[in-house]
Motif scaffolding. Structure first.
Motif, PDB file in Angstrom:
ATOM      1  N   VAL A   1       2.010   1.435  -7.684  1.00 23.35           N
ATOM      2  CA  VAL A   1       3.583   3.119  -8.046  1.00 23.35           C
ATOM      3  C   VAL A   1       2.282   2.663  -9.443  1.00 23.35           C
ATOM      4  O   VAL A   1       2.466   4.172 -10.188  1.00 23.35           O
ATOM      5  CB  VAL A   1       5.189   2.432  -7.728  1.00 23.35           C
ATOM      6  CG1 VAL A   1       5.486   3.461  -8.665  1.00 23.35           C
ATOM      7  CG2 VAL A   1       5.283   2.407  -6.763  1.00 23.35           C
ATOM      8  N   VAL A   2       2.697   1.380 -10.421  1.00 23.54           N
ATOM      9  CA  VAL A   2       2.227   2.046 -11.486  1.00 23.54           C
ATOM     10  C   VAL A   2       0.782   2.540 -11.747  1.00 23.54           C
ATOM     11  O   VAL A   2      -0.162   3.589 -11.808  1.00 23.54           O
ATOM     12  CB  VAL A   2       1.994   0.588 -12.349  1.00 23.54           C
ATOM     13  CG1 VAL A   2       0.609   0.617 -13.371  1.00 23.54           C
ATOM     14  CG2 VAL A   2       3.227   0.420 -12.282  1.00 23.54           C
ATOM     15  N   GLN A   3      -0.356   2.071 -10.878  1.00 27.03           N
ATOM     16  CA  GLN A   3      -1.680   2.083 -11.340  1.00 27.03           C
ATOM     17  C   GLN A   3      -1.771   3.574 -10.223  1.00 27.03           C
ATOM     18  O   GLN A   3      -2.678   4.404 -10.275  1.00 27.03           O
ATOM     19  CB  GLN A   3      -2.592   0.868 -10.423  1.00 27.03           C
ATOM     20  CG  GLN A   3      -2.434   0.223 -10.928  1.00 27.03           C
ATOM     21  CD  GLN A   3      -3.585  -0.887  -9.946  1.00 27.03           C
ATOM     22  OE1 GLN A   3      -4.558  -0.522  -9.769  1.00 27.03           O
ATOM     23  NE2 GLN A   3      -2.832  -2.051  -9.438  1.00 27.03           N
ATOM     24  N   GLU A   4      -0.737   3.786  -9.073  1.00 29.19           N
ATOM     25  CA  GLU A   4      -0.749   5.122  -8.078  1.00 29.19           C
ATOM     26  C   GLU A   4      -0.010   6.688  -9.424  1.00 29.19           C
ATOM     27  O   GLU A   4      -1.285   7.350  -9.705  1.00 29.19           O
ATOM     28  CB  GLU A   4       0.042   5.341  -7.769  1.00 29.19           C
ATOM     29  CG  GLU A   4       0.468   6.667  -6.570  1.00 29.19           C
ATOM     30  CD  GLU A   4      -0.818   6.292  -5.767  1.00 29.19           C
ATOM     31  OE1 GLU A   4      -0.174   7.970  -4.611  1.00 29.19           O
ATOM     32  OE2 GLU A   4      -1.425   5.634  -5.573  1.00 29.19           O
TER      33      GLU A   4
ATOM     34  N   LEU B   1       5.528  -9.644  -3.689  1.00 30.65           N
ATOM     35  CA  LEU B   1       5.544  -8.622  -2.837  1.00 30.65           C
ATOM     36  C   LEU B   1       6.420  -7.771  -4.327  1.00 30.65           C
ATOM     37  O   LEU B   1       5.579  -6.769  -4.181  1.00 30.65           O
ATOM     38  CB  LEU B   1       6.398  -8.896  -1.549  1.00 30.65           C
ATOM     39  CG  LEU B   1       6.563  -7.821  -0.642  1.00 30.65           C
ATOM     40  CD1 LEU B   1       5.191  -6.774  -0.666  1.00 30.65           C
ATOM     41  CD2 LEU B   1       7.789  -7.493   0.305  1.00 30.65           C
ATOM     42  N   SER B   2       7.303  -8.471  -4.410  1.00 29.05           N
ATOM     43  CA  SER B   2       7.612  -7.059  -5.235  1.00 29.05           C
ATOM     44  C   SER B   2       6.922  -7.209  -7.136  1.00 29.05           C
ATOM     45  O   SER B   2       6.644  -5.676  -7.006  1.00 29.05           O
ATOM     46  CB  SER B   2       8.763  -8.126  -5.880  1.00 29.05           C
ATOM     47  OG  SER B   2       9.206  -9.193  -6.663  1.00 29.05           O
ATOM     48  N   CYS B   3       5.730  -8.097  -6.967  1.00 24.06           N
ATOM     49  CA  CYS B   3       5.262  -7.240  -7.986  1.00 24.06           C
ATOM     50  C   CYS B   3       3.991  -6.101  -8.044  1.00 24.06           C
ATOM     51  O   CYS B   3       3.899  -5.646  -8.485  1.00 24.06           O
ATOM     52  CB  CYS B   3       4.686  -8.942  -8.585  1.00 24.06           C
ATOM     53  SG  CYS B   3       6.322  -9.706  -9.678  1.00 24.06           S
ATOM     54  N   LEU B   4       3.568  -6.834  -6.332  1.00 20.92           N
ATOM     55  CA  LEU B   4       2.177  -6.273  -6.383  1.00 20.92           C
ATOM     56  C   LEU B   4       2.742  -4.777  -5.658  1.00 20.92           C
ATOM     57  O   LEU B   4       2.187  -3.326  -6.207  1.00 20.92           O
ATOM     58  CB  LEU B   4       1.645  -6.942  -5.343  1.00 20.92           C
ATOM     59  CG  LEU B   4       1.062  -8.189  -5.439  1.00 20.92           C
ATOM     60  CD1 LEU B   4       0.558  -8.659  -3.536  1.00 20.92           C
ATOM     61  CD2 LEU B   4      -0.410  -8.081  -6.065  1.00 20.92           C
ATOM     62  N   ARG B   5       4.241  -4.508  -4.949  1.00 18.53           N
ATOM     63  CA  ARG B   5       4.133  -3.670  -4.737  1.00 18.53           C
ATOM     64  C   ARG B   5       5.079  -2.845  -6.380  1.00 18.53           C
ATOM     65  O   ARG B   5       4.423  -1.395  -6.854  1.00 18.53           O
ATOM     66  CB  ARG B   5       6.158  -3.040  -3.974  1.00 18.53           C
ATOM     67  CG  ARG B   5       5.572  -3.215  -2.437  1.00 18.53           C
ATOM     68  CD  ARG B   5       6.778  -3.342  -1.867  1.00 18.53           C
ATOM     69  NE  ARG B   5       6.346  -4.280  -0.484  1.00 18.53           N
ATOM     70  CZ  ARG B   5       7.728  -3.488   0.226  1.00 18.53           C
ATOM     71  NH1 ARG B   5       8.432  -3.504  -0.165  1.00 18.53           N
ATOM     72  NH2 ARG B   5       6.896  -4.106   2.121  1.00 18.53           N
ATOM     73  N   ALA B   6       5.269  -3.429  -7.463  1.00 18.21           N
ATOM     74  CA  ALA B   6       5.707  -2.732  -8.355  1.00 18.21           C
ATOM     75  C   ALA B   6       4.056  -1.769  -9.085  1.00 18.21           C
ATOM     76  O   ALA B   6       3.700  -0.694  -9.722  1.00 18.21           O
ATOM     77  CB  ALA B   6       5.938  -3.070  -9.434  1.00 18.21           C
TER      78      ALA B   6
ATOM     79  N   THR C   1       1.141  -0.916  -0.215  1.00 18.93           N
ATOM     80  CA  THR C   1      -0.380  -0.503  -0.272  1.00 18.93           C
ATOM     81  C   THR C   1       0.896   1.398   0.168  1.00 18.93           C
ATOM     82  O   THR C   1       1.941   0.929   0.558  1.00 18.93           O
ATOM     83  CB  THR C   1      -1.171  -0.022   0.770  1.00 18.93           C
ATOM     84  OG1 THR C   1      -1.572  -1.206   1.389  1.00 18.93           O
ATOM     85  CG2 THR C   1      -1.388   0.998   1.512  1.00 18.93           C
ATOM     86  N   ILE C   2       0.653   1.940  -0.579  1.00 18.97           N
ATOM     87  CA  ILE C   2       0.933   3.701  -0.942  1.00 18.97           C
ATOM     88  C   ILE C   2       0.893   3.992   0.559  1.00 18.97           C
ATOM     89  O   ILE C   2      -0.149   4.405  -0.049  1.00 18.97           O
ATOM     90  CB  ILE C   2       0.737   4.661  -2.469  1.00 18.97           C
ATOM     91  CG1 ILE C   2       1.236   3.407  -3.348  1.00 18.97           C
ATOM     92  CG2 ILE C   2       1.749   5.384  -2.142  1.00 18.97           C
ATOM     93  CD1 ILE C   2       2.671   2.884  -4.002  1.00 18.97           C
TER      94      ILE C   2
END
Length: 285
Positions: A221-224, A213-218, A167-168
């Motif tokens: 950021v893309v969706q943000e 975790l690494s894919c979900l975090r990326a 979560t950002i």
């Protein structure tokens, strides 16, 4: 008396006749001897001439054979010369083609150098603009650099996400807004968001391991960037590398902290870049 005189006369005649015959015989013999000698000399001379003729004929035969051999050698030499001239002509053509190819390659290399120089210049401008837009505090957690013609923006995970989640957080908004502005200004660039983790195992609801975790975090950021800052999603790609691309060793806490990061990689659009480097340079007439 008359008989005696007649007898004497006959005897004298015979005697004279006999003397004459002897002289003729001697003369004949001498002539015969001379002729015999002359004949022998003539035979010897003839034999010598025949031998000379035979020698000349043999010599002529040898000369004819030598002439034929010379003619055959000349024919071979002529054939070799013709082949050499043909090969030389072909080699000249090959050399000309090679020179043309080298010139074309040199032109293409110069073209690539110009393209790279242009790309490097744009990357440096992009990097400088981004660096100037970030505050001193942000620069402590954001690393911006150009490697091999690509702009890398590396952000620490603790400034982007809530701990142990994808979560950002609120701290990331201002920094992501500045990065989004740069991305939108450089419309000819694509953006890859790459997540990375340390090697500490993780298992939570919807997160099986560090790959997840690494894919979900990326992806976060893309969706943000897309939904909050209006970056065209066609330019965005999300990917995760888990724990398998560490900057430092994972044997220390500092190393693990350095490896927990997200990279925003800004590159020229691949298709346009390939078209650019594939364009044949203009040739002089």
């Amino acid at each position: 008396m008359k008989k005696n005189t007649l007898f004497i006369a006959i005897a004298a005649g015979l005697l004279l006749s006999s003397c004459a015959s002897k002289k003729e015989l001697v003369g004949c013999r001498e002539e015969n001897k001379s002729l015999t000698t002359s004949l022998q000399t003539t035979k010897e001379d003839l034999a010598a001439k025949n031998a000379r003729i035979a020698a000349l004929e043999e010599q002529q035969k040898g000369m004819q054979q030598a002439l034929k051999a010379a003619e055959a050698k000349y024919a071979k030499l002529q054939e070799s010369l013709d082949k050499s001239l043909t090969n030389a002509s072909q080699n000249n053509v090959s050399i000309e083609k090679l020179v043309d190819q080298i010139n074309e390659s040199n032109q293409y290399i110069r073209h690539l150098v110009e393209v790279k120089s242009k790309s490097d210049s744009l990357n440096m401008v992009l990097t400088n603009n981004l660096t100037r837009s970030l505050s001193k505090e942000e620069l402590k957690e954001v690393d911006v650099q150009v490697l091999k013609g690509v702009v890398y923006i590396s952000l620490a995970d603790n400034m982007l996400y809530e701990s142990g989640t994808y979560t950002i957080n609120s701290r990331a908004s201002e920094t992501l807004s500045k990065i989004a502005k740069i991305i939108k200004d450089y419309k000819d660039y694509d953006v890859l968001i790459e997540g990375n983790t340390d090697n500490v195992p993780i298992s939570r609801p919807n997160i099986r391991n560090n790959w997840d975790l690494s894919c979900l975090r990326a992806s976060s950021v893309v969706q943000e960037l897309q939904t909050k800052y209006g970056v065209d999603p066609k330019r965005l790609t999300a990917g995760g590398r888990g724990e398998y691309n560490p900057l430092q060793g994972n044997d220390t806490e500092l190393g693990k902290q350095r490896n927990r990061r997200t990279q925003i990689i800004i590159t020229p659009k691949l298709d346009e870049f390939m078209e650019l480097i594939g364009e044949a340079p203009e040739t002089e007439d």
